[in-house]
Design an enzyme around this catalytic site. Sequence first.
Site, PDB file in Angstrom:
ATOM      1  N   ASP A 118       0.830  -1.193   0.000  1.00  0.00           N
ATOM      2  CA  ASP A 118       0.000   0.000   0.000  1.00  0.00           C
ATOM      3  C   ASP A 118       0.881   1.266   0.000  1.00  0.00           C
ATOM      4  O   ASP A 118       1.848   1.344   0.762  1.00  0.00           O
ATOM      5  CB  ASP A 118      -0.852  -0.032   1.284  1.00  0.00           C
ATOM      6  N   GLU A 155       2.089  -0.152  -4.802  1.00  0.00           N
ATOM      7  CA  GLU A 155       1.150   0.898  -5.195  1.00  0.00           C
ATOM      8  C   GLU A 155       1.947   2.206  -5.234  1.00  0.00           C
ATOM      9  O   GLU A 155       2.121   2.869  -4.216  1.00  0.00           O
ATOM     10  CB  GLU A 155      -0.011   1.016  -4.202  1.00  0.00           C
TER      11      GLU A 155
END
Length: 538
Positions: A203, A267
């Site tokens: 993330d 990400e």
Amino acid sequence: MEWWREAVFYEIYVRSFQDSNGDGIGDLPGIIDRLDYLNDGTPRSLGVDALWLTPINPSPMFDFGYDVSDYRDIDPLFGSLTDFDRLLAEAHRRNIRIILDLVPNHTSHLHPWFQASRRSRTDPKRNWYFWHDASPEGGYPNNWVSSFGGPAWTVDQTSGQYYLHSFLAEQPDLNYRNPEVVRAMEDIIRFWLDRGVDGFRVDVIHKMIKDAQLRDNPRPAPEEDHPIRHYGGLKHVYDEDQPEVHDIIRSWRRILDSYGERAMVGEVFLFDPARVAAFYGNGHDELPLAFNFSFLWSPWDAAAFREQVDSIESVLPAGAQPTYVLSSHDAPRHRTRFDDPLWGEARARVAAMMLLTLRGTPFLYYGEEIGMHDVVIPTDRVCDPVGKRFPAVGRDPERTPMQWGAAPGAGFTTAAEPWLPLAPDYRSVHVAQQTADPGSPLSFYRRLIWYRKQSAALRRGTYHALDGPPDTFLFLREHGDERLFIALNFAGEPRRVLLSRLGQGHIELTTNPDRKEVPIALGKFDLGPVEGLIVALQ
Ligand code: GLC
């Protein structure tokens, strides 16, 4: 060849995939029940090779799992560690790999680390997060803003100092300039690798390190930045993408490599292809894969897609390959984005053919294979914290339950009400119906994925774009003797393609259920409106 280069990944938004205990929320035993749908080893199944599970760690769910309160356990909503081990074993038995969502940039405010950190200015964990006095003028320590709106600092009454959060106030940022934090996260990575997971989706990896002096970001956001990155009206110079993040990623890559072939997809929400490419390091020493998100904000335009592909291809280091997505849990579904009263479904097929034939690792988002749309969520059912603050960009619409069948609950749940409403079309758009229909979107995805599996040119061949008529995206994929010509027509009208030097070919796969798969002379041929072809060249 590393498996993650050739795999088709499938993102499962765990809350919405399959509920097994009737509480209206998807869970791990539910995923186990659906593994054969995902890949049973035969072309009767979808055929995906790897699953990315959105966060399943214990969490108070302020951001639906992206606020972790314990990195080494499973939230009881989703099951237990025993369920997880069973899921992993059952997946591996079918040659399906599983990567977990690792959320290192921030924890939940209820994580014991933050609980300790906020206790006092002298707590040993104080420096695990960012604590700062008010600015000399008495305001926020600097001008940084949260990606979810508002200032990135919240004052804590216990000490009177502010703490930093790049997202919600319930998601305080960890301080990776503190080596103890770096070590703690590496132990967590090893914990899951030891348990057998095949890797991680990381993330907001680009946010992990901030400017050492926490300097103000310049204002205004410059035009050359992608509009999605204009948040707060700032140019995001100091709150992310600092050089030291690469030291951490290199160290993580060494850990991954010490376990054999494990994957990591970052990400990297930066949009500028060169900045994304930097996260691959030299092509072998940083991220194995970094998401390219440009398709999520692309207009329906062949030239725009080609431009995005060519620009990432031109900056990647040798040995690196792109990672494409059409939809995710953070953006409107592409079936909705690219919709059109006449050509909506045809466009979705062309988009799928593009995703699954480009050079790179494709990530599907659950439900796209049956053409799931975004769902309008009534105000009193909005769950997403972003949607509560900014209704127009809320993320619930793309997170609704998977549509397995026409029964009440769509085969997703036996609960009277799932956590988010079912799509109004769930009785007609669902897996059971599409499995039986050879002309359905699901059958098309299956053929495409299984075709890709037996084609070395698609899995690992070179990519070379060709010029063609307007509204077409034409390219070659080549590996050894195998040469494939991919022709995608983005226009709602036919296009005549003239390609004198390619010779003869045989149509292998088409987006048009009516077109016969026959030999064609490539010198001059017609593409139907919004049509795609894979042609094997002789
Ligand atoms: C990432 C996730 C998103 C989440 C945010 C904060 O962008 O994909 O869903 O809200 O990070 O963790």
